[in-house]
Write an enzyme that holds these catalytic residues in place. Sequence first.
Site, PDB file in Angstrom:
ATOM      1  N   LYS A  26      15.496  11.865 -10.780  1.00 52.40           N
ATOM      2  CA  LYS A  26      16.324  11.609 -11.965  1.00 52.40           C
ATOM      3  C   LYS A  26      15.718  12.345 -13.138  1.00 52.40           C
ATOM      4  O   LYS A  26      14.528  12.177 -13.421  1.00 52.40           O
ATOM      5  CB  LYS A  26      16.394  10.097 -12.237  1.00 52.40           C
ATOM      6  CG  LYS A  26      17.271   9.737 -13.408  1.00 52.40           C
ATOM      7  CD  LYS A  26      17.711   8.279 -13.399  1.00 52.40           C
ATOM      8  CE  LYS A  26      16.542   7.313 -13.387  1.00 52.40           C
ATOM      9  NZ  LYS A  26      16.999   5.900 -13.440  1.00 52.40           N
ATOM     10  N   CYS A  38      20.923  19.022 -25.226  1.00 55.78           N
ATOM     11  CA  CYS A  38      21.980  19.364 -24.267  1.00 55.78           C
ATOM     12  C   CYS A  38      22.497  18.141 -23.506  1.00 55.78           C
ATOM     13  O   CYS A  38      21.718  17.322 -23.023  1.00 55.78           O
ATOM     14  CB  CYS A  38      21.442  20.390 -23.262  1.00 55.78           C
ATOM     15  SG  CYS A  38      22.638  20.864 -21.993  1.00 55.78           S
ATOM     16  N   CYS A  48      25.374  19.036 -21.416  1.00 54.27           N
ATOM     17  CA  CYS A  48      26.293  19.723 -20.485  1.00 54.27           C
ATOM     18  C   CYS A  48      25.590  20.188 -19.220  1.00 54.27           C
ATOM     19  O   CYS A  48      26.246  20.658 -18.286  1.00 54.27           O
ATOM     20  CB  CYS A  48      26.975  20.906 -21.175  1.00 54.27           C
ATOM     21  SG  CYS A  48      25.948  22.394 -21.343  1.00 54.27           S
ATOM     22  N   CYS A  92      19.732  22.127 -26.439  1.00 55.70           N
ATOM     23  CA  CYS A  92      21.023  22.819 -26.359  1.00 55.70           C
ATOM     24  C   CYS A  92      20.847  24.269 -26.780  1.00 55.70           C
ATOM     25  O   CYS A  92      20.240  24.540 -27.806  1.00 55.70           O
ATOM     26  CB  CYS A  92      22.023  22.111 -27.279  1.00 55.70           C
ATOM     27  SG  CYS A  92      23.549  23.020 -27.616  1.00 55.70           S
ATOM     28  N   HIS A 109      27.238  25.052 -23.672  1.00 59.37           N
ATOM     29  CA  HIS A 109      28.410  24.180 -23.519  1.00 59.37           C
ATOM     30  C   HIS A 109      29.701  24.918 -23.882  1.00 59.37           C
ATOM     31  O   HIS A 109      30.759  24.592 -23.369  1.00 59.37           O
ATOM     32  CB  HIS A 109      28.252  22.915 -24.389  1.00 59.37           C
ATOM     33  CG  HIS A 109      28.025  23.198 -25.827  1.00 59.37           C
ATOM     34  ND1 HIS A 109      26.771  23.323 -26.385  1.00 59.37           N
ATOM     35  CD2 HIS A 109      28.902  23.414 -26.838  1.00 59.37           C
ATOM     36  CE1 HIS A 109      26.880  23.590 -27.674  1.00 59.37           C
ATOM     37  NE2 HIS A 109      28.172  23.653 -27.974  1.00 59.37           N
TER      38      HIS A 109
HETATM   39  S1  FES Z   1      25.310  20.793 -24.739  1.00 60.97           S
HETATM   40 FE1  FES Z   1      24.452  21.933 -23.108  1.00 60.97          FE
HETATM   41  S2  FES Z   1      23.970  23.840 -24.013  1.00 60.97           S
HETATM   42 FE2  FES Z   1      24.863  22.676 -25.627  1.00 60.97          FE
END
Ligand code: FES
Lengths: 91, 91
Positions: free
Chosen positions: A40, A58, A60, A69, A73
């Site tokens: 995890k 991040c 995504c 990030c 995304h």
């Molecule tokens: S939320 Fe994953 S790169 Fe921005």
Amino acid sequence: LKGLAGTNIASRKKSRMAVVVKAEAAGVGINPDIRKTEEKVVDSVVVSELSKPLTPYCRCWRSGTFPLCDGSHVKHNKATGDNVGPLLVKK
Amino acid sequence: LKGLAGTNIASRKKSRMAVVVKAEAAGVGINPDIRKTEEKVVDSVVVSELSKPLTPYCRCWRSGTFPLCDGSHVKHNKATGDNVGPLLVKK
Ligand code: FES
Ligand code: FES
């Protein structure tokens, strides 16, 4: 023959639907690549250690600088029609 | 007839593969339900406003208390074989 052809088309449609329904029912993972050896992936931000007043994290699972990030995304949303974005941590 | 049947099976297999390959190439969204009317779901944490020393934030897009983590990543990981987990914000 016409009847047979009709049956084949129906059967093919059913088989295609089965694939789609099965994929949705079983569910699909959202993290294709990041730290797949870990059971995890959990990360910690200690806010007193942050250098900038605002740091985007991040959500995504496509960032090259995960857990931060890096803007990936945007590409993910464009490619999939999704609407995900980062968590902004402000101190 | 045997040849025809063979062709049909091959064609059905091809059609199933096309569905799978198409799904992978196009990509699949990771957020099925959360705030789908928003073009991009971005949240902010102002750390000085946090009440507890540790707050877990969701990165699996399955939480009933999004943007907070409610433990739903456990069910998601079990159902899909995925390995995602929250971001822990510590003040
Ligand atoms: S939320 Fe994953 S790169 Fe921005
Ligand atoms: S509920 Fe989504 S990471 Fe915990």
